[in-house]
Scaffold this active site. Structure first.
Site, short mmCIF file in Angstrom:
data_model
loop_
_atom_site.label_atom_id
_atom_site.label_comp_id
_atom_site.label_asym_id
_atom_site.label_seq_id
_atom_site.Cartn_x
_atom_site.Cartn_y
_atom_site.Cartn_z
CB ALA A 62 -0.89 -0.01 1.23
N GLY A 101 0.68 -5.09 0.98
CA GLY A 101 -0.43 -5.20 0.04
C GLY A 101 -0.04 -5.97 -1.22
CD GLU A 104 -2.47 -7.40 3.17
OE1 GLU A 104 -2.10 -6.26 2.81
OE2 GLU A 104 -3.16 -7.60 4.17
CD GLU A 124 1.40 -5.39 5.75
OE1 GLU A 124 2.25 -6.28 6.01
OE2 GLU A 124 0.68 -5.45 4.74
C1 3H9 Z 1 0.44 -2.18 3.46
O1 3H9 Z 1 0.71 -2.72 2.43
C2 3H9 Z 1 -0.88 -2.11 4.15
C3 3H9 Z 1 -1.87 -3.17 3.85
O2 3H9 Z 1 -1.63 -4.31 4.63
C4 3H9 Z 1 -3.25 -2.69 4.20
C5 3H9 Z 1 -3.73 -1.44 3.58
C6 3H9 Z 1 -5.19 -1.19 3.83
N1 3H9 Z 1 4.53 3.45 0.12
O3 3H9 Z 1 13.17 1.86 0.46
P1 3H9 Z 1 13.53 2.45 -0.85
C7 3H9 Z 1 9.27 4.89 -1.26
S1 3H9 Z 1 1.52 -1.27 4.32
C8 3H9 Z 1 4.99 4.66 -0.27
O4 3H9 Z 1 14.66 3.42 -0.87
P2 3H9 Z 1 14.48 -0.09 -1.78
C9 3H9 Z 1 10.39 5.28 -0.32
O5 3H9 Z 1 9.96 6.20 0.64
C10 3H9 Z 1 2.96 -1.27 3.38
N2 3H9 Z 1 6.28 4.89 -0.57
O6 3H9 Z 1 13.80 1.33 -1.96
C11 3H9 Z 1 11.40 5.86 -1.30
O7 3H9 Z 1 10.95 7.16 -1.63
P3 3H9 Z 1 12.00 8.30 -1.97
C12 3H9 Z 1 3.71 -2.48 3.66
C13 3H9 Z 1 7.13 3.87 -0.49
O8 3H9 Z 1 14.57 -0.65 -3.11
C14 3H9 Z 1 11.22 4.98 -2.53
O9 3H9 Z 1 9.92 4.41 -2.42
N3 3H9 Z 1 4.95 -2.41 2.96
C15 3H9 Z 1 6.72 2.60 -0.08
O10 3H9 Z 1 15.68 0.04 -0.92
C16 3H9 Z 1 12.25 3.87 -2.63
O11 3H9 Z 1 12.24 3.14 -1.42
C17 3H9 Z 1 6.09 -1.99 3.55
O12 3H9 Z 1 6.14 -1.70 4.72
C18 3H9 Z 1 5.36 2.40 0.23
N4 3H9 Z 1 4.88 1.20 0.59
O13 3H9 Z 1 13.45 -0.94 -0.92
C19 3H9 Z 1 7.29 -1.98 2.66
N5 3H9 Z 1 7.79 1.78 -0.07
O14 3H9 Z 1 12.75 7.81 -3.16
C20 3H9 Z 1 7.98 -0.65 2.77
C21 3H9 Z 1 8.83 2.52 -0.48
O15 3H9 Z 1 11.16 9.50 -2.22
N6 3H9 Z 1 9.02 -0.50 1.79
N7 3H9 Z 1 8.45 3.79 -0.73
O16 3H9 Z 1 12.86 8.43 -0.76
C22 3H9 Z 1 10.20 -1.16 1.86
O17 3H9 Z 1 10.46 -1.94 2.74
C23 3H9 Z 1 11.21 -0.83 0.81
O18 3H9 Z 1 10.92 0.41 0.29
C24 3H9 Z 1 11.28 -1.86 -0.35
C25 3H9 Z 1 12.21 -1.28 -1.46
C26 3H9 Z 1 11.89 -3.17 0.17
C27 3H9 Z 1 9.93 -2.09 -0.93
#
Ligand code: 3H9
Length: 683
Positions: A62, A101, A104, A124
């Site tokens: 998400a 998500g 999911e 999450e």
């Molecule tokens: C969810 O899914 C909720 C659901 O269960 C229910 C909903 C109702 N959203 O980390 P990076 C941005 S909750 C928005 O450097 P990497 C990040 O800020 C979500 N932005 O890349 C950065 O922005 P900027 C559950 C996001 O390759 C850019 O993308 N998921 C999101 O080192 C690059 O990110 C998580 O908790 C996001 N979800 O790592 C996963 N994710 O360039 C969270 C990233 O402006 N994300 N951004 O600074 C991660 O763990 C890592 O970003 C990921 C990529 C492994 C995906």
């Protein structure tokens, strides 16, 4: 260009997601996906669907930036239900990481295929919530409770291989064949009368042993302590085994809304974005390109030098490590190998990777071997004269374009740079011990450090897996300067009547892994202590004189048994009492509230001064330093975010209330201004 496109491949509709950088399911993406689902439902000639993505991963889940605002339809749970409700089979093709998500949505599809490098998980909990789009109810139905619990409660993803083993993925296929294989799979299943539907499955949860949940809680008690999200994650999975799917989902939604609006999740989301923001340097020209770095020199093969070297070796850089004595060099090299082998025993590296990393190391006794290094990091004794001498030598030995860095934790990087003919090539790289493990790196920008050198350091930090924060030059930079403010108060509290165990306990209760006196015992009380010059002038000196030099000698501020468990020490407390009696302070009972305020408010104040002076770029950088380098509990967001949460007026009032007992604390004007205007440090 639309973030979701559809393409016909005969009787299969291929739905492609393309929302760089991480294919997050933003409102726009959800809307476009819902349109694609509508297209499938309305077209009788479509017999099966493939969902796939462009880019380097499937999806990061998400869009976290949308949390905290009112939900916009279609919500992710609604979209996934719509996919699951299609009367045509849906195959999802995971081209890489699928988190939150992203996982999911895969659970809502009938079939899942993935590339070997895919990582699938529900992280999450790490941002203080639970999977809120069916993850807590569908995952146990697909893989069983025992496999689902750790994925949901620790937030750590599983590999594609593990996913296949536990039934989360049906097939693994080569990346280059993924699209075609997915289409072929879709055609293969199109004619089947029935398809697996996660929400309707009960085979993996029927007869689950209810005792599993309490056992899991007990096993992870330390990790769960004080945290809202993991407890709710376990409860939701437990409900999946007891309630019909619809009721379980309703509870999941309720928990999700509660958590997402709670302080802990707000703090953890702040930490997530602050860490990423910290890597960005304000005012750096956009066209600045990092310099190429292939070979790194490290001076010093001690704990610090060895740990720093390991970072670069692991990431594939050639490293030249210099020491003055052969035995010190051999010892340092042997410790590095031992550490690598321990990592391999835990299964986090292969034997081949260990050999490859050690093979990239050249241990030498001659500084001349640094001549062709692109970057040299000095990790010698923390004394200005020694550092100046080393940098003078480096300046003559190293090629003109080489970057010269000091691992100093306190000293003036400008003064060090001034000993060279290339101050623009000099900066501080303050690693934290153990340097091969701790994620934080303070990148200290000297007055003359060039933008390109700074950009190179930030780029390198990312490549070796560090969270980098830029700091200006001041005594102790961001982290140790604030630590100093806390330690002054910890020492003063002892002189006013508190004992180490009480002071430490207050910080443990706050969520720190250890308090200041435990930390001192662990590091060794004799750091910087000179037996020839000791004069019984501080508690620490007397403890050292008595042979109480910390954990390593079985006693310091505490006594330590064989198992290194601490117990309050009568001997140390007697030394403290004796000093306290002579300090001129009234001895009194001090409340835990006062201790917490006296330790933490001056830190916030120091952080405000650091911002005011431009040492840190932004409040989030300070939070990033403290969460990643000093054990500040992430679920409170770091010192500045925590202060924002409790209210800056409250912090200011506390500082003023204790002012008489803290004569050296100069209250920051920035803090005063923000407190007066109802402002915050973090936007
Ligand atoms: C969810 O899914 C909720 C659901 O269960 C229910 C909903 C109702 N959203 O980390 P990076 C941005 S909750 C928005 O450097 P990497 C990040 O800020 C979500 N932005 O890349 C950065 O922005 P900027 C559950 C996001 O390759 C850019 O993308 N998921 C999101 O080192 C690059 O990110 C998580 O908790 C996001 N979800 O790592 C996963 N994710 O360039 C969270 C990233 O402006 N994300 N951004 O600074 C991660 O763990 C890592 O970003 C990921 C990529 C492994 C995906």
């Amino acid at each position: 260009m639309s973030k979701v496109t559809t393409q016909r491949e005969g009787n299969v509709l291929v739905v492609t997601l393309d929302n760089p950088p991480v294919n997050a399911f933003s409102t726009e993406v959800r809307n476009a996906m819902a349109d694609a689902v509508g297209e499938v439902a309305a077209d009788d000639t479509v017999e099966a669907v493939v969902i796939r993505a462009e880019g380097r991963m499937f999806s990061g889940g998400a869009d976290i930036t949308e949390f905290g605002s009112a939900p916009v339809h279609p919500t992710l749970p609604e979209l996934i239900d719509a996919i699951e409700d299609l009367d045509k089979p849906v195959v999802i093709a995971l081209n890489g990481t699928a988190l939150g998500g992203g996982c999911e949505i895969a659970l809502g599809c009938n079939y899942r295929i993935a590339v070997p490098g895919a990582k699938i998980g529900l992280p999450e909990v790490k941002i203080g919530i639970l999977p809120g789009a069916g993850g807590t109810q569908r995952l146990p139905r697909v893989v069983g409770v025992e496999e689902a619990l750790p994925i949901i409660v620790t937030g750590n993803p599983v590999s594609a291989q593990k996913a296949e083993e536990i039934g989360l993925v049906d097939r693994i296929v080569a990346p280059e064949a993924l699209r075609e294989e997915a289409i072929a799979f879709a055609r293969e299943v199109a004619g089947r009368a029935e398809h697996p539907v996660s929400s309707r499955r009960t085979d993996r949860i029927e007869g689950s042993d209810p005792a599993v949940f309490d056992q899991f809680r007990a096993r992870h008690a330390r990790r769960l302590q004080g945290l809202d999200a993991p407890a709710k994650c376990i409860e939701a999975v437990e409900l999946a085994t007891r309630l019909p799917y619809d009721e379980g989902i309703a509870k999941e939604r309720e928990f999700f809304m509660e958590l997402v609006n709670g302080d802990q999740s707000k703090a953890l989301r702040h930490v997530f974005f602050a860490e990423r923001q910290a890597g960005k340097i304000d005012g750096l020209p956009k066209d600045v390109q990092p310099l190429p770095v292939r070979k790194v020199g490290i001076i010093g093969a001690g704990t610090m030098g060895g740990g720093i070297a390991m970072n670069f070796l692991t990431a594939g850089y050639d490293v030249v490590m210099v020491e003055r004595q052969q035995d010190a060099l051999d010892r340092g090299t042997a410790i590095m190998r031992k550490n690598y082998e321990a990592t391999a025993r835990k299964g986090r590296m292969t034997g081949e990777q260990v050999e490859a990393a050690m093979g990239r190391l050249t241990p030498v006794l001659d500084m001349q071997a640094l001549a062709d290094c692109d970057l040299v990091i000095e990790a010698v004794f923390e004394l200005m004269e020694i550092k100046k001498d080393v940098f003078g030598q480096l300046d003559t030995i190293c090629k003109p374009e080489a970057i010269l860095a000091s691992n100093t934790s306190y000293l003036d990087v400008n003064a060090i740079a001034a000993c060279t003919s290339r101050p623009e090539q000099v900066l501080g790289l303050h690693f934290f011990s153990p340097a091969n493990i701790m994620r934080l790196l303070e990148v200290v920008r000297g007055d003359k450090t060039s933008p390109q050198v700074l950009a190179t350091a930030m780029d390198l930090a990312r490549k070796i897996g560090k969270v980098a924060v830029v700091s200006g030059v001041c005594h102790g930079f961001i982290g140790n300067r604030m630590l100093g403010a806390r330690q002054d108060q910890a020492n003063a509290l002892l002189m006013e009547g508190a004992l180490p165990a009480q002071v430490d306990q207050v910080l443990l209760d706050f969520g720190f892994p250890m308090g200041p006196f435990q930390m001192a015992d662990l590091a060794g009380l004799d750091i910087g202590w000179d037996p020839d010059k000791t004069s019984s002038s501080t508690v620490r000196e007397v403890l050292c004189e008595q042979g109480r030099r910390g954990q390593k000698t079985g006693g310091g501020f505490y006594d330590y048994g064989e198992d290194r468990q601490r117990t309050p020490s009568e001997a140390a407390n007697a030394v403290i009492r004796d000093f306290a009696a002579r300090s001129g302070n009234e001895q009194r009972d001090i409340t835990d509230d006062e201790i917490r305020e006296r330790l933490l408010y001056p830190m916030v104040n120091e952080g405000a001064l650091i911002l005011e002076e431009g040492i840190a770029q932004r409040a989030g950088d300070i939070d990033t330093v403290w969460v990643n380098g000093y054990g500040w509990p992430p679920h409170t967001g770091g010192p500045m975010f925590w202060a924002d949460t409790i209210g800056l007026d409250k912090v200011l009032a506390g500082l003023e209330r204790h002012a008489e007992r803290m004569p050296d604390v100069k209250i920051s004007q920035l803090l005063r201004d923000k407190a007066a205007s109802g402002g915050r440090f973090n936007g």
